[in-house]
Each structure stands twice: as C-alpha cells, then as structure tokens.
Design an enzyme around this catalytic site. Structure first.
Site, PDB file in Angstrom:
ATOM      1  N   HIS A  58      42.142  96.475  71.287  1.00 10.41           N
ATOM      2  CA  HIS A  58      43.445  96.650  70.638  1.00 10.41           C
ATOM      3  C   HIS A  58      43.268  97.607  69.461  1.00 10.41           C
ATOM      4  CE1 HIS A  58      45.539  92.692  72.036  1.00 10.41           C
ATOM      5  NE2 HIS A  58      44.813  93.234  73.002  1.00 10.41           N
ATOM      6  N   GLU A  60      44.182  97.432  66.399  1.00 11.64           N
ATOM      7  CA  GLU A  60      43.737  96.785  65.161  1.00 11.64           C
ATOM      8  C   GLU A  60      42.238  96.503  65.180  1.00 11.64           C
ATOM      9  OE1 GLU A  60      46.274  95.906  67.210  1.00 11.64           O
ATOM     10  OE2 GLU A  60      47.549  94.433  66.211  1.00 11.64           O
ATOM     11  N   CYS A  88      48.692  90.381  67.423  1.00 15.54           N
ATOM     12  CA  CYS A  88      48.565  89.197  68.276  1.00 15.54           C
ATOM     13  C   CYS A  88      47.599  88.203  67.610  1.00 15.54           C
ATOM     14  CB  CYS A  88      48.047  89.605  69.654  1.00 15.54           C
ATOM     15  SG  CYS A  88      46.317  90.154  69.634  1.00 15.54           S
ATOM     16  N   CYS A  91      43.988  89.654  67.079  1.00 13.27           N
ATOM     17  CA  CYS A  91      43.920  90.626  65.982  1.00 13.27           C
ATOM     18  C   CYS A  91      44.171  89.954  64.638  1.00 13.27           C
ATOM     19  CB  CYS A  91      44.906  91.762  66.228  1.00 13.27           C
ATOM     20  SG  CYS A  91      44.456  92.755  67.674  1.00 13.27           S
TER      21      CYS A  91
END
Length: 154
Positions: A58, A60, A88, A91
């Site tokens: 992801h 992040e 999410c 993260c």
C-alpha cells in the site's frame, strides 16, 4: 478527528495525488502517500500491490518504509503523512507503530477506513500512540480519481 488544515497542506496532498496517478501506470488502485518533515518531503509512494504482487504494498506502507530509511530509524517522528484515501487497518497499525504524529487524508473509505469510517485504529485509547488525524483535504479530487478508476473496471 479534525478537519483543521495548515498552510501548504494542499500542496502536499497534491503531491500525494500525483503519486496516486502513477499507480495507474501499472493498473493499481490510485492511492498516493507523502511523508513530510519540517516542510520537506522524506518519502513519496503509490500503491504497488499489482506491480509487486504484494498485499502489503500500500502507498502508506511503502512511504513509511522509505521515510524510516531516510531518517535512519523506525520511529518516523516529527512528520506528517498525507494520503489520498483514509488508511486501512494494516496501514493505520503501521502508522501507530511508526509513531507518526499527524495523518492527513483526502477521501473517507466507508468500506475499509480505519480512521473512523469502519474502525478507529488511530483513535484507539488503549494503544500507546494516537496521532492527530485530519480528514477531507481535497476529498472530492481524491474520491474522483478512485471513482473513475473503479468505473473503468466495471
């Protein structure tokens, strides 16, 4: 969560939006993240799940890894993480563990958001770190990018 933004935050979120657009080059969900310290960009990343075939790639997570490498420590202190979509749970957990003091996100995520939409990992009082969270910065632009991506897949 607050909706209080500071001068120059639009600029950093626009950098995150540019990163998000780069994810489209390899058909990833267009989410971008930028880690800033003292007005300087430490790291910038976009989703690379499809590119790497890695469920943890992801924006992040990649940006936090780069920021930690740049700082020479896993504690990503005195920073702000700008991300185009509400983080999410994975993260958000990494944000807590990295001790990021402030998170600014664009669009809310009613399906997987962990900053208050579905869960509130960043506001969980039982955890040892709770960053300040500000949501909704350039939300329409961030949301439109995601909507267009998913509309093109249907």
């Amino acid at each position: 969560m607050s909706e209080r933004f500071f001068p120059r935050e639009d600029y950093f979120m626009r950098l995150a939006l540019r990163e998000a657009e780069r994810a489209l080059e390899h058909e990833d969900v267009p989410i971008g993240a930028v880690v800033v310290r003292g007005g300087e960009v430490l790291a910038a990343a976009h989703n690379e799940r499809e590119l790497r075939q890695d469920p943890t790639a992801h924006a992040e997570m990649i940006a936090l890894r780069e920021a930690a490498r740049a700082l020479g420590t896993w504690r990503v202190l005195d920073t702000v993480l700008y991300v185009t979509l509400e983080p999410c749970a994975m993260c958000a957990g990494a944000i807590v563990l990295a001790r990021v003091p402030r998170v600014v996100y664009g669009a809310s995520d009613p399906k997987a958001g962990a900053c208050g939409s579905v869960l509130d990992v960043l506001g969980e009082a039982r955890l040892n770190h709770r960053p300040e969270v500000a949501g909704g910065l350039l939300a329409a632009e961030c949301g439109e990018l995601l909507s267009a991506f998913f509309a093109s897949r249907r």
